[in-house]
Write a protein that holds these residues in place. Structure first.
Motif, PDB file in Angstrom:
ATOM      1  N   SER A  22       0.854  -1.456  -0.072  1.00 60.61           N
ATOM      2  CA  SER A  22      -0.023  -0.016  -0.153  1.00 60.61           C
ATOM      3  C   SER A  22       0.803   1.113  -0.099  1.00 60.61           C
ATOM      4  O   SER A  22       0.344   2.551  -0.465  1.00 60.61           O
ATOM      5  N   LEU A  23       1.947   1.205   0.459  1.00 57.19           N
ATOM      6  CA  LEU A  23       2.972   2.532   0.624  1.00 57.19           C
ATOM      7  C   LEU A  23       3.704   2.636  -0.696  1.00 57.19           C
ATOM      8  O   LEU A  23       4.038   3.812  -0.893  1.00 57.19           O
ATOM      9  N   HIS A  24       3.599   1.774  -1.680  1.00 57.29           N
ATOM     10  CA  HIS A  24       4.033   2.116  -2.879  1.00 57.29           C
ATOM     11  C   HIS A  24       2.966   2.975  -3.616  1.00 57.29           C
ATOM     12  O   HIS A  24       3.285   3.733  -4.779  1.00 57.29           O
ATOM     13  N   PHE A  25       1.805   2.980  -3.344  1.00 58.88           N
ATOM     14  CA  PHE A  25       0.402   3.436  -3.936  1.00 58.88           C
ATOM     15  C   PHE A  25       0.279   5.190  -2.993  1.00 58.88           C
ATOM     16  O   PHE A  25      -0.635   5.919  -3.780  1.00 58.88           O
ATOM     17  N   GLU A  26       0.479   5.123  -1.993  1.00 57.54           N
ATOM     18  CA  GLU A  26       0.067   6.406  -1.131  1.00 57.54           C
ATOM     19  C   GLU A  26       1.234   6.628  -0.111  1.00 57.54           C
ATOM     20  O   GLU A  26       2.086   5.987   0.192  1.00 57.54           O
ATOM     21  N   THR A  27       0.740   8.031   0.282  1.00 62.78           N
ATOM     22  CA  THR A  27       1.515   8.594   1.283  1.00 62.78           C
ATOM     23  C   THR A  27       0.537   9.321   2.084  1.00 62.78           C
ATOM     24  O   THR A  27      -0.719   9.418   1.947  1.00 62.78           O
ATOM     25  N   ASP A  28       1.079  10.001   3.248  1.00 60.72           N
ATOM     26  CA  ASP A  28       0.100  10.671   4.253  1.00 60.72           C
ATOM     27  C   ASP A  28       0.642  12.119   4.235  1.00 60.72           C
ATOM     28  O   ASP A  28       1.749  12.579   3.995  1.00 60.72           O
ATOM     29  N   CYS A  29      -0.270  12.735   4.998  1.00 63.70           N
ATOM     30  CA  CYS A  29      -0.097  14.355   5.304  1.00 63.70           C
ATOM     31  C   CYS A  29       1.136  14.645   5.867  1.00 63.70           C
ATOM     32  O   CYS A  29       2.075  15.606   5.628  1.00 63.70           O
ATOM     33  N   ALA A  30       1.411  13.848   6.999  1.00 65.79           N
ATOM     34  CA  ALA A  30       2.783  14.086   7.707  1.00 65.79           C
ATOM     35  C   ALA A  30       3.970  13.948   6.904  1.00 65.79           C
ATOM     36  O   ALA A  30       4.832  14.747   6.823  1.00 65.79           O
ATOM     37  N   ASP A  31       3.858  12.821   6.292  1.00 66.45           N
ATOM     38  CA  ASP A  31       5.231  12.663   5.360  1.00 66.45           C
ATOM     39  C   ASP A  31       5.174  13.881   4.180  1.00 66.45           C
ATOM     40  O   ASP A  31       6.359  14.216   4.093  1.00 66.45           O
ATOM     41  N   VAL A  32       4.260  14.284   3.574  1.00 71.37           N
ATOM     42  CA  VAL A  32       4.301  15.322   2.631  1.00 71.37           C
ATOM     43  C   VAL A  32       4.715  16.595   3.212  1.00 71.37           C
ATOM     44  O   VAL A  32       5.574  17.306   2.924  1.00 71.37           O
ATOM     45  N   HIS A  33       4.269  16.836   4.561  1.00 73.60           N
ATOM     46  CA  HIS A  33       4.578  18.134   5.473  1.00 73.60           C
ATOM     47  C   HIS A  33       5.897  17.965   5.581  1.00 73.60           C
ATOM     48  O   HIS A  33       6.700  19.179   5.475  1.00 73.60           O
ATOM     49  N   SER A  34       6.419  17.108   6.169  1.00 71.74           N
ATOM     50  CA  SER A  34       8.145  16.831   6.407  1.00 71.74           C
ATOM     51  C   SER A  34       8.859  17.111   5.095  1.00 71.74           C
ATOM     52  O   SER A  34       9.797  17.897   5.315  1.00 71.74           O
ATOM     53  N   ALA A  35       8.384  16.477   3.858  1.00 74.88           N
ATOM     54  CA  ALA A  35       9.083  16.724   2.805  1.00 74.88           C
ATOM     55  C   ALA A  35       9.294  18.344   2.326  1.00 74.88           C
ATOM     56  O   ALA A  35      10.348  18.798   1.819  1.00 74.88           O
ATOM     57  N   ILE A  36       7.858  18.872   2.399  1.00 73.66           N
ATOM     58  CA  ILE A  36       8.048  20.175   1.864  1.00 73.66           C
ATOM     59  C   ILE A  36       8.478  21.274   2.565  1.00 73.66           C
ATOM     60  O   ILE A  36       8.790  22.563   2.254  1.00 73.66           O
ATOM     61  N   THR A  37       8.568  20.873   4.060  1.00 77.29           N
ATOM     62  CA  THR A  37       9.246  22.030   4.975  1.00 77.29           C
ATOM     63  C   THR A  37      10.523  21.751   5.353  1.00 77.29           C
ATOM     64  O   THR A  37      11.194  22.339   6.142  1.00 77.29           O
ATOM     65  N   GLY A  38      11.080  20.584   4.810  1.00 74.85           N
ATOM     66  CA  GLY A  38      12.583  20.107   5.398  1.00 74.85           C
ATOM     67  C   GLY A  38      13.548  21.278   4.569  1.00 74.85           C
ATOM     68  O   GLY A  38      13.310  21.767   3.781  1.00 74.85           O
ATOM     69  N   SER A  39      14.853  20.864   4.809  1.00 77.22           N
ATOM     70  CA  SER A  39      15.844  21.462   4.265  1.00 77.22           C
ATOM     71  C   SER A  39      16.196  21.151   2.898  1.00 77.22           C
ATOM     72  O   SER A  39      16.917  22.072   2.273  1.00 77.22           O
ATOM     73  N   GLU A  40      15.834  19.987   2.448  1.00 75.98           N
ATOM     74  CA  GLU A  40      16.172  19.560   1.099  1.00 75.98           C
ATOM     75  C   GLU A  40      14.713  19.892   0.108  1.00 75.98           C
ATOM     76  O   GLU A  40      13.762  19.905   0.851  1.00 75.98           O
TER      77      GLU A  40
END
Length: 134
Positions: A22-40
């Protein structure tokens, strides 16, 4: 016997395969938030597949608006073929993100769906970006 046990649980090995897949097909809000607010910089394109009016009234920071019905190859031409798209819509009551993911997959593009959509994002306490009138 409770309704939970009416259908027996899967074998642990089957459950592991199912939930991992299932994780090949979806992500969640917390992971997206972490990715867009991170240093990279984010390594995906966040795609808001709702209408332009809904997008303007509030969307995830950095999201690109492309309604699911308008996802066609020409609109994706600026993105390299290996670009990962993450789709979202209003929330669990909406299937726009799924429709957008289907269109992207039909075009051979890598895609994941952000479960929860705007509703999940707000439930997590994250802020929306609002378009300023021109």
């Amino acid at each position: 016997m409770s309704p939970v046990f009416t259908v027996p649980a899967a074998e642990s090995s089957d459950a592991l395969a199912h939930f991992t897949a299932s994780l090949h097909f979806e992500t969640d809000c917390a992971d997206v938030h972490s990715a867009i607010t991170g240093s990279e910089p984010a390594d995906f394109v966040l795609l808001d597949v709702r209408s332009p009016a809904l997008y303007a009234s509030g969307h995830l920071p950095g999201a690109v608006n492309l309604p699911h019905g308008k996802i066609v190859a020409s609109k994706l031409a600026a993105y390299p073929a290996e670009t990962l798209f993450v789709t979202y819509c209003a929330g669990p009551h909406c299937n726009g993100a799924t429709r957008g993911a289907i269109r992207l997959a039909q075009l051979g593009r890598p895609v994941k769906l952000m479960i929860g959509g705007i509703t999940g994002w707000l439930d997590e306490g994250f802020e929306l970006a609002i378009e300023e009138p021109a």
